[in-house]
Enzyme design. Structure first.
Site, mmCIF file in Angstrom:
data_model
loop_
_atom_site.group_PDB
_atom_site.id
_atom_site.type_symbol
_atom_site.label_atom_id
_atom_site.label_comp_id
_atom_site.label_asym_id
_atom_site.label_seq_id
_atom_site.Cartn_x
_atom_site.Cartn_y
_atom_site.Cartn_z
ATOM 1 N N ASP A 135 -1.184 -2.981 -19.117
ATOM 2 C CA ASP A 135 -0.773 -1.585 -18.903
ATOM 3 C C ASP A 135 0.607 -1.495 -18.250
ATOM 4 O O ASP A 135 1.021 -0.418 -17.844
ATOM 5 C CB ASP A 135 -1.822 -0.786 -18.106
ATOM 6 C CG ASP A 135 -1.984 -1.254 -16.682
ATOM 7 O OD1 ASP A 135 -1.451 -2.326 -16.321
ATOM 8 O OD2 ASP A 135 -2.652 -0.536 -15.906
ATOM 9 N N ARG A 186 4.069 -1.612 3.177
ATOM 10 C CA ARG A 186 5.191 -2.075 2.365
ATOM 11 C C ARG A 186 6.480 -1.417 2.840
ATOM 12 O O ARG A 186 6.501 -0.234 3.197
ATOM 13 C CB ARG A 186 4.970 -1.732 0.904
ATOM 14 C CG ARG A 186 3.707 -2.347 0.348
ATOM 15 C CD ARG A 186 3.763 -2.482 -1.151
ATOM 16 N NE ARG A 186 2.435 -2.739 -1.703
ATOM 17 C CZ ARG A 186 1.821 -3.912 -1.687
ATOM 18 N NH1 ARG A 186 2.385 -4.956 -1.125
ATOM 19 N NH2 ARG A 186 0.623 -4.057 -2.210
ATOM 20 N N SER A 220 -6.709 -6.185 -13.503
ATOM 21 C CA SER A 220 -5.291 -6.146 -13.833
ATOM 22 C C SER A 220 -4.560 -7.453 -13.525
ATOM 23 O O SER A 220 -4.879 -8.487 -14.086
ATOM 24 C CB SER A 220 -4.668 -4.959 -13.090
ATOM 25 O OG SER A 220 -3.331 -4.798 -13.428
ATOM 26 N N THR A 270 -3.515 -0.478 -2.202
ATOM 27 C CA THR A 270 -4.347 -1.501 -2.836
ATOM 28 C C THR A 270 -4.660 -2.701 -1.947
ATOM 29 O O THR A 270 -5.500 -3.508 -2.285
ATOM 30 C CB THR A 270 -3.672 -2.051 -4.115
ATOM 31 O OG1 THR A 270 -2.446 -2.681 -3.728
ATOM 32 C CG2 THR A 270 -3.373 -0.968 -5.118
ATOM 33 N N ARG A 329 5.590 2.487 3.630
ATOM 34 C CA ARG A 329 4.382 3.206 3.197
ATOM 35 C C ARG A 329 3.179 2.266 3.267
ATOM 36 O O ARG A 329 3.316 1.057 3.000
ATOM 37 C CB ARG A 329 4.535 3.766 1.772
ATOM 38 C CG ARG A 329 4.910 2.748 0.727
ATOM 39 C CD ARG A 329 4.924 3.329 -0.675
ATOM 40 N NE ARG A 329 3.585 3.506 -1.219
ATOM 41 C CZ ARG A 329 2.860 2.531 -1.789
ATOM 42 N NH1 ARG A 329 3.338 1.297 -1.891
ATOM 43 N NH2 ARG A 329 1.666 2.776 -2.248
ATOM 44 N N PRO A 330 2.019 2.838 3.617
ATOM 45 C CA PRO A 330 0.824 1.987 3.606
ATOM 46 C C PRO A 330 0.439 1.710 2.165
ATOM 47 O O PRO A 330 0.480 2.610 1.326
ATOM 48 C CB PRO A 330 -0.233 2.861 4.301
ATOM 49 C CG PRO A 330 0.251 4.267 4.175
ATOM 50 C CD PRO A 330 1.734 4.229 4.002
ATOM 51 N N SER A 331 0.083 0.467 1.857
ATOM 52 C CA SER A 331 -0.339 0.118 0.501
ATOM 53 C C SER A 331 -1.624 0.856 0.150
ATOM 54 O O SER A 331 -2.486 1.070 0.999
ATOM 55 C CB SER A 331 -0.572 -1.391 0.425
ATOM 56 O OG SER A 331 -1.392 -1.689 -0.682
ATOM 57 N N ASP A 375 1.248 -7.476 -18.110
ATOM 58 C CA ASP A 375 0.322 -7.956 -17.072
ATOM 59 C C ASP A 375 -1.059 -8.228 -17.672
ATOM 60 O O ASP A 375 -1.264 -8.105 -18.875
ATOM 61 C CB ASP A 375 0.268 -6.985 -15.881
ATOM 62 C CG ASP A 375 -0.545 -5.750 -16.165
ATOM 63 O OD1 ASP A 375 -0.642 -5.365 -17.356
ATOM 64 O OD2 ASP A 375 -1.104 -5.164 -15.225
HETATM 65 C C1 16G Z 1 -1.742 0.226 -8.610
HETATM 66 C C2 16G Z 1 -1.164 1.276 -9.528
HETATM 67 C C3 16G Z 1 0.330 1.124 -9.638
HETATM 68 C C4 16G Z 1 0.979 1.117 -8.283
HETATM 69 C C5 16G Z 1 0.333 0.110 -7.378
HETATM 70 C C6 16G Z 1 0.831 0.291 -5.964
HETATM 71 C C7 16G Z 1 -2.017 2.217 -11.595
HETATM 72 C C8 16G Z 1 -2.555 1.953 -12.963
HETATM 73 N N1 16G Z 1 -1.726 1.154 -10.871
HETATM 74 O O1 16G Z 1 -1.593 -1.037 -9.154
HETATM 75 O O2 16G Z 1 0.808 2.190 -10.417
HETATM 76 O O3 16G Z 1 2.350 0.843 -8.398
HETATM 77 O O4 16G Z 1 -1.071 0.317 -7.370
HETATM 78 O O5 16G Z 1 0.195 -0.584 -5.123
HETATM 79 O O6 16G Z 1 -1.899 3.350 -11.166
HETATM 80 P P1 16G Z 1 0.390 -0.497 -3.557
HETATM 81 O O7 16G Z 1 -0.093 0.866 -3.115
HETATM 82 O O8 16G Z 1 -0.390 -1.628 -3.034
HETATM 83 O O9 16G Z 1 1.859 -0.648 -3.307
HETATM 84 MG MG MG Z 2 -2.398 -3.643 -14.968
#
Ligand code: 16G
Ligand code: MG
Length: 539
Positions: A277, A499, A66, A494, A490-492, A273
């Site tokens: 998506d 955050r 992404s 990703t 909130r814990p990220s 992006d």
């Molecule tokens: C991912 C998610 C997005 C969300 C982001 C939050 C999809 C396709 N992508 O990129 O929707 O806003 O994670 O990230 O679901 P975070 O948990 O690190 O804040």
């Molecule tokens: Mg994307």
């Protein structure tokens, strides 16, 4: 289900897992530096191959990272419905991807296969990838995984993420794999939505993040031109993927992407992006300032439009249809108030991540969902579509049906979102009116690192913390000091970070509240490094 474990063993030996690598299926799949990933994609190929064999339909894999930099890659797994992988299977994917030894890997796989019934048909896995240079090899590793468990592969090459989801969904409906179907669907529905307004309009300037969206939009340029939409593409592949451009950059940094700072005031612009998506719009104010129209504004515009179409449908239609908007905790409070108070529509809030919003939106006959960061779509329930199809042909009914075809029904889609907003802007709402629907409350996002972010658990769609004890009380006390204050931590899902989001009556107050909450999180959760008031990184 029967598995040839000897064949799996031989195939798996070609894709050893790097020793210390512990991948896990995050909010939207796996993501890591590309050279770490061959074992993960091979194993996920086996997993999704088993799923396809057991349901007897096509499932999908998208090789993409992404909005991450070019050197990263990742994968997203797709259900036979075309939607994102169901959460129970995410845990299976993580378990398989993390198996340290060949024995563990075979054990996990065999245990999973034992719970599955094979269908009569062999199933199929449709594999797509974005433009990253590591994509072809990773797609090949994934194919090897599917083959190792006896599944069939259709590699459809370089596609956007939503195009892959659409392809899986429609393959299972019509048993045909035609790339053109995705484009025909977009063009024909856009033609219906813009009927009567095909005179040339001012151009729409699109930042393509140097990603796959550029290739796909390029294909649409001539036909869209005939429909009065002049697309001018920027960052269309000459520069580095997601570098100083793309929806993530534009939304987080709140600034013009590379090459677009010189556009005249009022020019309608958008940014997608790296895997197309998500989309956000932006323009330049008369004073030269950067003006963002984010996912919340897109949801508001879509809600205004759908409400108008429904009100022109045959009498009684609008009253018997539930229309709702789904947001996350990040939605600006002013947008939520606009949708509930001015439009009279229901708003629901879910956890962050498309899969949650998508699921919640399906509860409505017309479910509009967008995250502030631009992921989203509009869903129309199949039973509603049937009702509309049975009605006498009326322009609004035709347009509602066209919205259901234009807007990806499986996942958020930047190209769909781009075209929907353009169609609405032509239908009588100007860019200035769109901007003026409501005024965002000033907000600030920060992130910080703590020793273990999993100590933070949340409830109420991530708006309140449950643990550690005392954290929420301290946040509440901070919020109470600010006029129109709202904040959460909130814990990220990703990255290894927490955050923090805050909004308040002025920018200074929102900044101060965000810093204060970040400081509270730092103290309650074992913050790492220096305390946020001095060095908290912007999200
Ligand atoms: C991912 C998610 C997005 C969300 C982001 C939050 C999809 C396709 N992508 O990129 O929707 O806003 O994670 O990230 O679901 P975070 O948990 O690190 O804040
Ligand atoms: Mg994307």
């Amino acid at each position: 289900m029967q598995l040839d474990l000897a064949a799996v063993r031989v195939a798996a030996a070609a894709f050893p897992k790097p020793e210390a690598f512990k991948p896990s299926y995050g909010t939207a799949g796996f993501r890591a530096e590309a050279s770490l990933l061959p074992s993960t994609v091979f194993r996920c190929g086996m997993l999704i191959g088993l799923k396809a064999r057991s349901c007897g339909q096509a499932c999908g894999v998208m090789v993409t990272a992404s909005h991450n930099p070019e050197q990263d890659n990742g994968l997203k797994l797709v259900e036979a419905s075309g939607e994102m992988l169901e959460p129970a299977w995410e845990a299976h994917a993580t378990q398989l991807a993390q198996a340290d030894t060949e024995e563990q890997l075979l054990q996990v796989l065999a245990a999973l296969a034992a719970t599955l019934q094979p269908a009569d048909t062999p199933g199929r896995v449709i594999i797509g990838r974005d433009t990253r240079s590591s994509g072809a090899d990773l797609a090949a590793a994934c194919s090897a995984g599917v083959a190792a468990v006896g599944g069939k592969v259709s590699d459809i090459g370089v596609v956007t993420t939503p195009e892959l989801h659409f392809t899986v969904q429609t393959f299972n409906q019509y048993q045909a794999l035609e790339e053109q179907a995705y484009f025909t669907n977009l063009l024909e529905s856009f033609r219906t939505l813009t009927a009567g307004s095909h005179a040339p309009q001012p151009p729409l300037h699109v930042d393509c993040a140097n990603g796959v969206g550029a290739l796909k939009l390029q294909q649409l340029v001539p036909q869209l031109q005939q429909l009065g939409l002049q697309l001018q593409l920027y960052n269309a592949g000459q520069g580095r993927l997601n570098h100083g451009c793309g929806a993530d950059y534009v939304q987080k940094e709140q600034c013009f992407p590379a090459g677009m700072g010189d556009l005249p005031a009022g020019a309608c612009s958008a940014s997608i992006d790296g895997d197309a998506d998500r989309v956000v719009f932006f323009t330049k104010g008369q004073d030269g300032s950067f003006v963002l129209l984010d996912g919340d504004k897109i949801a508001a515009l879509a809600a205004v439009y759908l409400r108008r179409l429904l009100s022109h449908a045959p009498p009684g239609t609008a009253d018997s249809i539930s229309t709702g908007v789904v947001q996350t905790a990040y939605a600006n409070g002013a947008s939520t108030r606009f949708i509930t108070e001015q439009l009279g529509l229901q708003v629901r809030c879910t956890n962050t991540g498309v899969k949650y919003l998508h699921h919640e939106a399906k509860a409505f006959d017309v479910g509009i969902y967008f995250e502030s960061n631009g992921h989203g779509t509009v869903l129309l329930k199949p039973s509603l579509l049937q009702r509309l199809q049975d009605m006498d042909e009326n322009m609004s009914v035709m347009q509602l049906l066209a919205v259901s075809r234009l807007m990806n029904q499986a996942v958020g889609d930047a190209i769909s979102g781009l075209l929907l907003c353009d169609a609405v802007l032509r239908s009588g709402t100007s860019l200035a009116e769109w901007q003026a629907l409501y005024t965002d409350l000033p907000s600030r996002q920060l992130k910080l690192v703590v020793a273990d972010r999993t100590v933070i658990t949340t409830t109420d769609a991530e708006r309140r913390c449950v643990t550690p004890a005392g954290l929420q009380d301290a946040i509440d006390a901070a919020v109470a000091k600010y006029d129109l204050g709202r904040a959460f931590a909130r814990p990220s899902g990703t990255e290894d970070a927490v955050r923090v989001y805050a909004e308040a009556g002025s920018q200074e107050a929102a900044d101060a509240l965000a810093r204060e909450v970040a400081g509270i999180v730092f103290d309650c959760c074992g913050g790492v490094g220096s305390r946020p008031e001095h060095s908290c990184g912007v999200l």
